[in-house]
Design a protein around this motif. Structure first.
Motif, PDB file in Angstrom:
ATOM      1  N   LEU A  19      37.940  32.349  23.756  1.00 19.52           N
ATOM      2  CA  LEU A  19      39.341  32.661  24.036  1.00 19.52           C
ATOM      3  C   LEU A  19      39.430  33.527  25.294  1.00 19.52           C
ATOM      4  N   LEU A  20      38.567  34.561  25.324  1.00 19.53           N
ATOM      5  CA  LEU A  20      38.565  35.471  26.469  1.00 19.53           C
ATOM      6  C   LEU A  20      38.199  34.721  27.752  1.00 19.53           C
ATOM      7  N   ALA A  21      37.218  33.831  27.618  1.00 16.71           N
ATOM      8  CA  ALA A  21      36.792  33.056  28.787  1.00 16.71           C
ATOM      9  C   ALA A  21      37.949  32.240  29.330  1.00 16.71           C
ATOM     10  N   ALA A  22      38.711  31.637  28.428  1.00 18.61           N
ATOM     11  CA  ALA A  22      39.836  30.812  28.855  1.00 18.61           C
ATOM     12  C   ALA A  22      40.890  31.653  29.578  1.00 18.61           C
ATOM     13  N   GLU A  23      41.127  32.845  29.053  1.00 17.12           N
ATOM     14  CA  GLU A  23      42.106  33.739  29.685  1.00 17.12           C
ATOM     15  C   GLU A  23      41.625  34.152  31.087  1.00 17.12           C
ATOM     16  N   LEU A  24      40.338  34.488  31.177  1.00 21.53           N
ATOM     17  CA  LEU A  24      39.793  34.974  32.446  1.00 21.53           C
ATOM     18  C   LEU A  24      39.814  33.887  33.521  1.00 21.53           C
ATOM     19  N   GLU A  25      39.630  32.661  33.086  1.00 26.86           N
ATOM     20  CA  GLU A  25      39.678  31.507  33.988  1.00 26.86           C
ATOM     21  C   GLU A  25      40.911  31.553  34.886  1.00 26.86           C
ATOM     22  N   ARG A  26      42.019  31.986  34.292  1.00 30.65           N
ATOM     23  CA  ARG A  26      43.302  31.877  34.992  1.00 30.65           C
ATOM     24  C   ARG A  26      43.534  33.006  36.004  1.00 30.65           C
ATOM     25  N   LEU A  27      42.656  34.035  35.941  1.00 31.00           N
ATOM     26  CA  LEU A  27      42.872  35.166  36.841  1.00 31.00           C
ATOM     27  C   LEU A  27      42.395  34.835  38.255  1.00 31.00           C
ATOM     28  N   PRO A  28      43.212  35.126  39.258  1.00 32.46           N
ATOM     29  CA  PRO A  28      42.775  34.899  40.640  1.00 32.46           C
ATOM     30  C   PRO A  28      41.823  36.022  41.087  1.00 32.46           C
ATOM     31  N   GLY A  29      40.929  35.719  41.979  1.00 29.28           N
ATOM     32  CA  GLY A  29      40.073  36.736  42.605  1.00 29.28           C
ATOM     33  C   GLY A  29      38.997  37.299  41.703  1.00 29.28           C
ATOM     34  N   LEU A  30      38.734  36.627  40.599  1.00 28.80           N
ATOM     35  CA  LEU A  30      37.680  37.119  39.713  1.00 28.80           C
ATOM     36  C   LEU A  30      36.425  36.266  39.921  1.00 28.80           C
ATOM     37  N   ARG A  31      35.312  36.945  40.173  1.00 30.24           N
ATOM     38  CA  ARG A  31      34.079  36.194  40.466  1.00 30.24           C
ATOM     39  C   ARG A  31      32.941  36.720  39.604  1.00 30.24           C
ATOM     40  N   ASP A  32      31.858  36.033  39.655  1.00 35.03           N
ATOM     41  CA  ASP A  32      30.615  36.455  38.994  1.00 35.03           C
ATOM     42  C   ASP A  32      30.862  36.845  37.532  1.00 35.03           C
ATOM     43  N   VAL A  33      31.689  36.074  36.863  1.00 34.74           N
ATOM     44  CA  VAL A  33      32.030  36.438  35.483  1.00 34.74           C
ATOM     45  C   VAL A  33      30.857  36.133  34.553  1.00 34.74           C
ATOM     46  N   GLU A  34      30.509  37.143  33.765  1.00 39.47           N
ATOM     47  CA  GLU A  34      29.475  36.919  32.754  1.00 39.47           C
ATOM     48  C   GLU A  34      29.985  37.457  31.430  1.00 39.47           C
ATOM     49  N   LEU A  35      29.860  36.651  30.408  1.00 41.70           N
ATOM     50  CA  LEU A  35      30.282  37.084  29.071  1.00 41.70           C
ATOM     51  C   LEU A  35      29.088  36.995  28.143  1.00 41.70           C
ATOM     52  N   ALA A  36      28.889  38.054  27.374  1.00 36.53           N
ATOM     53  CA  ALA A  36      27.767  38.040  26.440  1.00 36.53           C
ATOM     54  C   ALA A  36      28.281  38.339  25.042  1.00 36.53           C
ATOM     55  N   VAL A  50      33.484  45.329  37.613  1.00 37.21           N
ATOM     56  CA  VAL A  50      34.114  45.666  36.332  1.00 37.21           C
ATOM     57  C   VAL A  50      33.145  45.364  35.194  1.00 37.21           C
ATOM     58  N   ARG A  51      33.044  46.334  34.266  1.00 40.49           N
ATOM     59  CA  ARG A  51      32.294  46.096  33.039  1.00 40.49           C
ATOM     60  C   ARG A  51      33.198  46.491  31.879  1.00 40.49           C
ATOM     61  N   ALA A  52      33.272  45.641  30.864  1.00 41.31           N
ATOM     62  CA  ALA A  52      34.140  45.973  29.720  1.00 41.31           C
ATOM     63  C   ALA A  52      33.518  45.440  28.434  1.00 41.31           C
ATOM     64  N   THR A  53      33.798  46.130  27.337  1.00 34.01           N
ATOM     65  CA  THR A  53      33.335  45.668  26.028  1.00 34.01           C
ATOM     66  C   THR A  53      34.554  45.520  25.113  1.00 34.01           C
ATOM     67  N   PHE A  54      34.616  44.385  24.421  1.00 34.18           N
ATOM     68  CA  PHE A  54      35.793  44.087  23.604  1.00 34.18           C
ATOM     69  C   PHE A  54      35.417  44.016  22.130  1.00 34.18           C
ATOM     70  N   ASP A  55      36.419  44.248  21.309  1.00 34.72           N
ATOM     71  CA  ASP A  55      36.227  44.128  19.861  1.00 34.72           C
ATOM     72  C   ASP A  55      37.299  43.194  19.337  1.00 34.72           C
ATOM     73  N   GLY A  56      36.909  42.327  18.423  1.00 36.81           N
ATOM     74  CA  GLY A  56      37.882  41.490  17.734  1.00 36.81           C
ATOM     75  C   GLY A  56      38.486  40.409  18.591  1.00 36.81           C
ATOM     76  N   VAL A  57      37.677  39.823  19.476  1.00 33.48           N
ATOM     77  CA  VAL A  57      38.190  38.690  20.231  1.00 33.48           C
ATOM     78  C   VAL A  57      37.069  37.676  20.380  1.00 33.48           C
ATOM     79  N   ALA A  58      37.415  36.428  20.293  1.00 40.11           N
ATOM     80  CA  ALA A  58      36.407  35.379  20.429  1.00 40.11           C
ATOM     81  C   ALA A  58      36.068  35.189  21.896  1.00 40.11           C
ATOM     82  N   ARG A  59      34.779  34.915  22.172  1.00 39.75           N
ATOM     83  CA  ARG A  59      34.325  34.798  23.548  1.00 39.75           C
ATOM     84  C   ARG A  59      35.047  33.657  24.262  1.00 39.75           C
TER      85      ARG A  59
END
Lengths: 267, 310
Positions: free
Chosen positions: B236-253, B225-234
């Protein structure tokens, strides 16, 4: 099913006619270089004086004792020395190339993946070596025959062919040895070493036996002696020696066929 | 129906090194079977055993219903083979070489050789030793296909071929299948297997580590998965993603916008629901190619071995 006969044999001949042409030129050159000189240096006693002044060990090693006679000269220069060398080298290189060389180059794997049996491959390869050597032997015999009169050699024509059969026999034995060791190991260098080895040892054993009477028994295990000890150029075919040469060569070809059937082809 | 190829506990040992460990494969007639794996996995050894070039240490193989060693030359006439390391040399011209192979393989229809050479763009009048690697490989393909064998055993058949010729090769494979011929294809180029094969076995260190229809291996449950977001703090997004099961190799730039790359293993729905709460500028969800799937399998295999050791 293929209706073509001897496909491996024909390809082998087709792939090697250039090299065969080269060897033929070599054999012809050796004969045309040496034999016409006989009347001027061998026939007038001058040669015998030179030979007499040489150390006897050397003349015996080279087989030059009979050099003053036409058959002795022909034997000493061509059949016993240069012709022997040329045919043995050709046979060894063809014998080691046929299986081990083809295996190392990757050709054997692809050929044997087609409708060709291992035994068929070995037998047709041996036949190819044999036919090429027989051609060189025939060529040599015909040239000697052609020069017989002009070079004042005085050789009985039938004896020329008998000696040629001995020469081809000893060379084919070296080739069959190279084929067998190549078939057993898949290594061309080992096949070449074995083929050249049996020829060189045979020559050396014969030379030792020429000088040391206690070592006479060495002739019994020297293919070179099997070929020439009865002096076929003067005495005619030595059937015992020819049987030994050709029989052992045949055994080695059968051996090559059997070992090739029972091992993995690498390469 | 008799399988085109069947191996049972097929094993090959060289001295102390085991190249193939107890291989069980079944290849249905009329199918294209892909054998993939890294170099040294045992692909070439396996294929050579089917041609009776080498003999198994133990186990059995049957090819077109016969044991290779017993089937002998008559069986091999029904097979077309491209060796893994095709080396052709000599002054012989392509046409003469193929004529030789035609004599020792099954009957070749008139014109078949020229048709294949035309398709692949191969000049048959040149001496073999002067051909490039790719052109030698084309000769290898022609001699394998020319007698329309019931079984084609192709070991890395496209190595050295340019992409256009590779495409032609793939259409030759599809035509062979349409003719009812069976194709056994080994490769470490996974896209080739992906495009050509019905069934796949993945070989690693002499063992099958995965096997099945090519679709089942490719689809899996893994998505990039690749996604680009607007108007969200990194953060905050990182904290949300933490809670998702089965998500690996997460990179945020961080940049003008926040960019996410990640691997989803399992249910994609929670991620989609999460993404929907933000303003998404760009989104790509990709199925991984075979290579990635295979790497993943090897990875887990190695992981298990490592776990067993510790």
């Amino acid at each position: 099913m293929s209706t073509e006969v001897l496909p491996i044999f024909r390809r082998s001949i087709g792939d090697s006619w250039r090299s065969l042409l080269g060897w033929s030129l070599g054999v012809a050159a050796a004969l045309f270089l040496y034999l016409p000189l006989f009347p001027s240096i061998g026939g007038n006693g001058e040669m015998q004086q030179i030979i007499d002044s040489m150390p006897p060990e050397l003349t015996k090693t080279l087989g030059y004792e009979q050099i003053a006679s036409g058959p002795g000269y022909t034997q000493g220069t061509f059949f016993g020395l240069l012709g022997f060398l040329l045919l043995v080298i050709a046979a060894t290189s063809w014998g080691s190339g046929a299986i081990a060389g083809a295996e190392e180059s990757g050709k054997l794997e692809l050929t044997l993946a087609h409708g060709v049996g291992r035994a068929q491959y070995a037998i047709e390869s041996a036949l190819s070596v044999l036919v090429r050597l027989a051609w060189l032997g025939l060529l040599a015999a015909l040239i000697v025959l052609a020069l017989n009169e002009s070079a004042e050699l005085h050789i009985e024509p039938a004896n020329i062919f008998a000696t040629s059969a001995a020469l081809v026999g000893v060379a084919f034995l070296a080739g069959a040895t190279a084929l067998l060791v190549g078939a057993a190991t898949g290594r061309r260098v080992l096949g070449t070493a074995a083929g050249a080895g049996i020829a060189v040892l045979g020559y050396v054993f014969n030379a030792i036996a020429n000088q040391v009477s206690d070592a006479e028994w060495l002739r019994a295990i020297s293919p070179y002696s099997w070929a020439y000890r009865e002096q076929p150029l003067t005495e005619g075919a030595d059937w015992g020696g020819l049987t030994l040469l050709w029989g052992l060569a045949l055994v080695f070809v059968i051996g090559a066929t059997l070992v090739l059937r029972h091992r993995d082809i690498t390469g | 129906m008799t399988p085109a190829v069947r191996t049972q506990q097929l094993k090959k040992r060289y001295g102390s090194r085991t190249a193939v460990h107890g291989l069980d494969l079944t290849i249905e007639p009329g199918s294209v079977f892909g054998l993939i794996g890294p170099n040294g996995a045992g692909k070439t050894t396996t294929l050579r055993m089917l041609l009776d070039i080498i003999r198994p240490t133990s186990g059995t193989a049957t090819v077109l219903g016969q044991v290779p060693q017993q089937g002998g030359p008559a069986l091999r006439r029904r097979i077309g083979f491209v060796p893994g390391e095709l080396r052709l040399e000599g002054r012989v011209r392509g046409r003469a070489l193929l004529a030789h192979y035609a004599e020792i393989s099954g009957p070749v229809a008139p014109g078949a050789i020229d048709d294949l050479a035309d398709r692949l763009g191969l000049d048959l009048s040149r001496q073999v030793r002067t051909l490039s690697k790719g052109n030698k490989q084309k000769l290898g393909l022609v001699q394998a296909f020319m007698h329309r064998p019931e079984l084609l055993v192709l070991d890395e058949p496209t190595s050295g071929l340019d992409p256009l010729v590779q495409r032609e090769f793939l259409s030759m494979v599809r035509e062979a299948r349409a003719n009812g011929q069976t194709v056994l294809l080994s490769s470490h180029v996974l896209s080739e297997i992906q495009q050509a094969a019905d069934q796949v076995a993945v070989l690693n260190e002499g063992r099958v580590v995965a096997e099945g229809p090519v679709a089942s291996l490719r689809l899996g449950r893994i998505r990039r998965v690749r996604a680009t977001f607007d108007g969200v703090a990194r953060v905050l997004l990182a904290a949300e993603l933490e809670r998702l099961p089965g998500l690996r190799d997460v990179e945020l730039a961080d940049g003008d916008a926040v960019r996410l790359t990640a691997t989803v293993d399992g249910d994609i729905d929670p991620l989609v629901k999460l993404l929907a709460r933000f303003r998404v500028l760009d989104l790509a969800v990709e199925e991984p190619d075979l290579e990635e799937s295979v790497l993943q399998m090897y990875g887990s295999e190695r992981g298990e071995e490592a776990n067993r050791v510790h």
